[in-house]
Design a protein around this motif. Structure first.
Motif, PDB file in Angstrom:
ATOM      1  N   PHE A 137     -12.337 -83.936 -33.209  1.00 17.87           N
ATOM      2  CA  PHE A 137     -13.051 -83.863 -34.528  1.00 17.87           C
ATOM      3  C   PHE A 137     -14.441 -84.769 -34.408  1.00 17.87           C
ATOM      4  CE2 PHE A 137      -8.919 -83.231 -36.064  1.00 17.87           C
ATOM      5  CZ  PHE A 137      -8.949 -81.839 -36.785  1.00 17.87           C
ATOM      6  N   SER A 138     -15.776 -84.173 -35.191  1.00 14.55           N
ATOM      7  CA  SER A 138     -16.829 -85.081 -35.082  1.00 14.55           C
ATOM      8  C   SER A 138     -17.599 -84.418 -36.351  1.00 14.55           C
ATOM      9  CB  SER A 138     -17.796 -84.667 -33.891  1.00 14.55           C
ATOM     10  OG  SER A 138     -18.677 -85.824 -33.929  1.00 14.55           O
ATOM     11  N   LEU A 139     -18.367 -85.542 -37.065  1.00 14.83           N
ATOM     12  CA  LEU A 139     -19.064 -85.296 -38.422  1.00 14.83           C
ATOM     13  C   LEU A 139     -20.473 -85.218 -37.960  1.00 14.83           C
ATOM     14  CD1 LEU A 139     -16.261 -85.936 -39.315  1.00 14.83           C
ATOM     15  CD2 LEU A 139     -17.439 -87.328 -41.291  1.00 14.83           C
ATOM     16  N   ARG A 140     -21.318 -84.512 -38.570  1.00 15.64           N
ATOM     17  CA  ARG A 140     -22.752 -84.581 -38.507  1.00 15.64           C
ATOM     18  C   ARG A 140     -23.059 -84.581 -39.876  1.00 15.64           C
ATOM     19  NH1 ARG A 140     -25.789 -80.341 -34.513  1.00 15.64           N
ATOM     20  NH2 ARG A 140     -25.331 -78.876 -36.250  1.00 15.64           N
ATOM     21  N   LEU A 141     -24.357 -85.236 -40.177  1.00 13.81           N
ATOM     22  CA  LEU A 141     -24.968 -85.557 -41.286  1.00 13.81           C
ATOM     23  C   LEU A 141     -26.284 -84.721 -41.465  1.00 13.81           C
ATOM     24  CD1 LEU A 141     -24.560 -87.071 -44.050  1.00 13.81           C
ATOM     25  CD2 LEU A 141     -25.880 -88.894 -43.334  1.00 13.81           C
ATOM     26  N   LEU A 142     -26.472 -83.994 -42.480  1.00 19.47           N
ATOM     27  CA  LEU A 142     -27.694 -83.342 -43.028  1.00 19.47           C
ATOM     28  C   LEU A 142     -28.450 -83.679 -44.069  1.00 19.47           C
ATOM     29  CD1 LEU A 142     -25.931 -81.402 -41.186  1.00 19.47           C
ATOM     30  CD2 LEU A 142     -27.374 -79.586 -41.899  1.00 19.47           C
ATOM     31  N   ASP A 143     -29.724 -84.011 -44.331  1.00 18.18           N
ATOM     32  CA  ASP A 143     -30.545 -84.358 -45.597  1.00 18.18           C
ATOM     33  C   ASP A 143     -30.678 -83.021 -46.435  1.00 18.18           C
ATOM     34  OD1 ASP A 143     -32.689 -83.439 -44.245  1.00 18.18           O
ATOM     35  OD2 ASP A 143     -33.778 -85.145 -44.526  1.00 18.18           O
ATOM     36  N   LYS A 144     -31.406 -83.270 -47.315  1.00 20.17           N
ATOM     37  CA  LYS A 144     -31.839 -82.092 -48.115  1.00 20.17           C
ATOM     38  C   LYS A 144     -32.795 -81.082 -47.557  1.00 20.17           C
ATOM     39  CE  LYS A 144     -35.505 -83.730 -51.154  1.00 20.17           C
ATOM     40  NZ  LYS A 144     -35.745 -84.015 -52.509  1.00 20.17           N
ATOM     41  N   ARG A 145     -33.307 -81.515 -46.496  1.00 18.78           N
ATOM     42  CA  ARG A 145     -34.054 -80.536 -45.844  1.00 18.78           C
ATOM     43  C   ARG A 145     -33.717 -80.249 -44.320  1.00 18.78           C
ATOM     44  NH1 ARG A 145     -37.128 -84.921 -47.592  1.00 18.78           N
ATOM     45  NH2 ARG A 145     -38.859 -84.358 -49.233  1.00 18.78           N
ATOM     46  N   GLN A 146     -32.612 -80.279 -44.464  1.00 19.74           N
ATOM     47  CA  GLN A 146     -31.459 -79.852 -43.243  1.00 19.74           C
ATOM     48  C   GLN A 146     -31.755 -80.360 -42.079  1.00 19.74           C
ATOM     49  OE1 GLN A 146     -28.789 -77.419 -43.823  1.00 19.74           O
ATOM     50  NE2 GLN A 146     -29.510 -78.436 -45.855  1.00 19.74           N
ATOM     51  N   LYS A 147     -32.418 -81.906 -42.070  1.00 20.69           N
ATOM     52  CA  LYS A 147     -32.605 -82.523 -40.639  1.00 20.69           C
ATOM     53  C   LYS A 147     -31.427 -83.112 -40.420  1.00 20.69           C
ATOM     54  CE  LYS A 147     -37.312 -84.180 -41.882  1.00 20.69           C
ATOM     55  NZ  LYS A 147     -38.032 -85.333 -42.150  1.00 20.69           N
ATOM     56  N   LYS A 148     -31.031 -83.037 -39.058  1.00 21.78           N
ATOM     57  CA  LYS A 148     -29.565 -83.384 -38.729  1.00 21.78           C
ATOM     58  C   LYS A 148     -29.573 -84.461 -37.852  1.00 21.78           C
ATOM     59  CE  LYS A 148     -28.807 -78.525 -38.035  1.00 21.78           C
ATOM     60  NZ  LYS A 148     -28.558 -77.206 -36.941  1.00 21.78           N
ATOM     61  N   SER A 149     -28.391 -85.380 -38.013  1.00 20.65           N
ATOM     62  CA  SER A 149     -28.234 -86.449 -37.457  1.00 20.65           C
ATOM     63  C   SER A 149     -27.633 -86.135 -35.893  1.00 20.65           C
ATOM     64  CB  SER A 149     -27.198 -87.514 -38.168  1.00 20.65           C
ATOM     65  OG  SER A 149     -25.948 -87.034 -38.018  1.00 20.65           O
ATOM     66  N   LEU A 150     -27.181 -87.086 -35.320  1.00 14.28           N
ATOM     67  CA  LEU A 150     -26.325 -87.073 -34.026  1.00 14.28           C
ATOM     68  C   LEU A 150     -24.962 -86.866 -34.459  1.00 14.28           C
ATOM     69  CD1 LEU A 150     -28.110 -89.622 -31.578  1.00 14.28           C
ATOM     70  CD2 LEU A 150     -28.505 -87.231 -31.821  1.00 14.28           C
ATOM     71  N   PHE A 151     -24.127 -86.314 -33.627  1.00 14.42           N
ATOM     72  CA  PHE A 151     -22.683 -86.117 -33.851  1.00 14.42           C
ATOM     73  C   PHE A 151     -22.051 -87.687 -34.000  1.00 14.42           C
ATOM     74  CE2 PHE A 151     -22.966 -81.963 -32.388  1.00 14.42           C
ATOM     75  CZ  PHE A 151     -22.507 -81.384 -33.400  1.00 14.42           C
ATOM     76  N   SER A 152     -20.985 -87.748 -34.935  1.00 17.36           N
ATOM     77  CA  SER A 152     -20.363 -89.311 -34.913  1.00 17.36           C
ATOM     78  C   SER A 152     -19.356 -89.210 -33.896  1.00 17.36           C
ATOM     79  CB  SER A 152     -19.445 -89.129 -36.086  1.00 17.36           C
ATOM     80  OG  SER A 152     -18.195 -88.092 -36.028  1.00 17.36           O
ATOM     81  N   PRO A 153     -18.853 -90.479 -33.436  1.00 18.50           N
ATOM     82  CA  PRO A 153     -17.949 -90.565 -32.264  1.00 18.50           C
ATOM     83  C   PRO A 153     -16.801 -89.543 -32.347  1.00 18.50           C
ATOM     84  CG  PRO A 153     -18.480 -92.557 -33.035  1.00 18.50           C
ATOM     85  CD  PRO A 153     -19.117 -91.740 -33.830  1.00 18.50           C
ATOM     86  N   LEU A 154     -16.473 -89.100 -31.209  1.00 15.95           N
ATOM     87  CA  LEU A 154     -15.296 -87.869 -31.215  1.00 15.95           C
ATOM     88  C   LEU A 154     -14.034 -88.636 -31.502  1.00 15.95           C
ATOM     89  CD1 LEU A 154     -16.147 -86.014 -28.007  1.00 15.95           C
ATOM     90  CD2 LEU A 154     -16.712 -85.587 -30.435  1.00 15.95           C
TER      91      LEU A 154
END
Length: 360
Positions: A137-154
């Motif tokens: 599993f991994s998590l990714r975070l998006l703001d309201k403009r759909q800008k994406k973060s890097l993936f969290s640690p696996l």
């Protein structure tokens, strides 16, 4: 004359501005600064019963440290290995290859802004075949403009064939503890042998509260005494079996929870050390207090030597530790005993009986 002066003045001013702004040394063009959400770094995964869980905690900021724009979206990504040979084993899957092998399993919206965001997500193991795979599993975070973060640690989880939940939970309320008892699990999630039970964890909550674990380490037995309780409250309990002895614990599903309404039905201990002294004014009594913490007062009972039954002298319990009986007749012996009464109206057993007569 005035017109020519203004023409010369403004021409000079224009040349000066052009010289100042146009003669500086030009540097390389700078790329515009793009703010990206900071990746979620604190993610844990574990199995409980026939389900896998992810838990996370993060501060919603951009990579430059400024607060993020809400609402946010948390993407939960999953890659599997073991059941499909075309997928990379967990030990070989690199973060750079994760997005190619994984798929989005869930979108979680976070509407309200907060300085710290915590969450949990559940993935059910729905078939015997699902226990034969590894889950990354991994998590990714998006703001309201759909800008994406890097993936969290696996986070990699390999399911185990855990025991079934513990058997029926029973409770007995005693004066000093709520005693909980249960039976060992009957079998495993799958029909084959699985991970053996190493102990048990006990959980408790109040009517409007959250569950909290009462046991620091797994219990070896099938009994637990909860001594940290208050009369008049309602508690809920559940138990999980544990298959390992150290954090992070791998637990079974919950037992069936039980509701325990704790009522004080326990009488206090009677007072002790009763002393009776006769005088011309009457008979003075004194005693030591009952050791119970919730004593509301004491009742005093009296019988004259020619009487059969004791009579209550203090229908309303008194809080003092002494009493003088002035309604006595000289020449007769009188017997006394006391009882203690707590705040719930529970009355103790009789104290020892003392005997005395009025002084001459």
């Amino acid at each position: 004359m005035d017109k020519r002066f203004f023409q010369v003045f403004f021409s000079f001013l224009f040349l000066l501005v052009f010289f100042i702004t146009g003669c500086g040394k030009k540097g390389p063009l700078q790329a515009p600064l793009i703010r990206l959400p900071q990746e979620i770094k604190q993610v844990t995964g574990f199995q409980r019963g026939a389900a896998l869980y992810l838990e996370w905690e993060f501060k919603p900021v951009y990579t430059d440290g400024t607060p993020m724009d809400f609402p946010l979206t948390i993407e939960i990504w999953l890659a599997k290995s073991g059941g499909d040979e075309s997928q990379s084993p967990a030990s070989e899957l690199k973060p750079a290859d994760f997005e190619k092998k994984a798929e989005i399993k869930s979108h979680i919206m976070v509407e309200k802004s907060a300085e710290l965001i915590k969450g949990q997500w559940k993935f059910d193991l729905s078939s015997p075949e699902s226990f034969q795979q590894k889950y990354i599993f991994s998590l990714r975070l998006l703001d309201k403009r759909q800008k994406k973060s890097l993936f969290s640690p696996l986070v990699t989880i390999t399911p185990q064939n855990l025991p079934q939940p513990p058997g029926p939970l029973r409770a007995e309320v005693k004066e000093e503890a709520i005693v909980l008892k249960w039976t060992a699990p009957d079998g495993f999630l799958l029909k084959t042998d699985g991970s053996p039970v190493k102990g048990y964890h006990v959980y408790r909550r109040e009517t409007e509260g959250q569950w909290s674990r009462l046991t620091k380490s797994p219990l070896a037995g099938l009994v637990y005494e909860d001594k940290n309780f208050e009369f008049g409250r309602t508690y809920f309990y559940k138990v999980r079996a544990v298959v390992n002895e150290k954090e992070p614990f791998i637990e079974t599903d919950d037992s069936k929870e039980i509701k325990v309404e704790v009522r004080d039905i326990f009488p206090p201990s009677p007072p002790s050390g009763i002393v009776a002294i006769g005088s011309q004014q009457g008979i003075a009594l004194s005693w030591e207090s009952s050791p119970a913490k919730d004593v509301a007062g004491y009742k005093i009972w009296r019988r004259r030597e020619d009487e059969t039954d004791f009579r209550l002298l203090t229908p309303q319990p008194i809080s003092e530790l002494s009493f003088t009986d002035t309604q006595v007749v000289a020449g007769y012996f009188y017997e006394y005993y006391l009882t203690a009464v707590d705040q719930e109206g529970n009355e103790s057993k009789k104290s020892a009986i003392v005997r005395e007569k009025k002084g001459e």
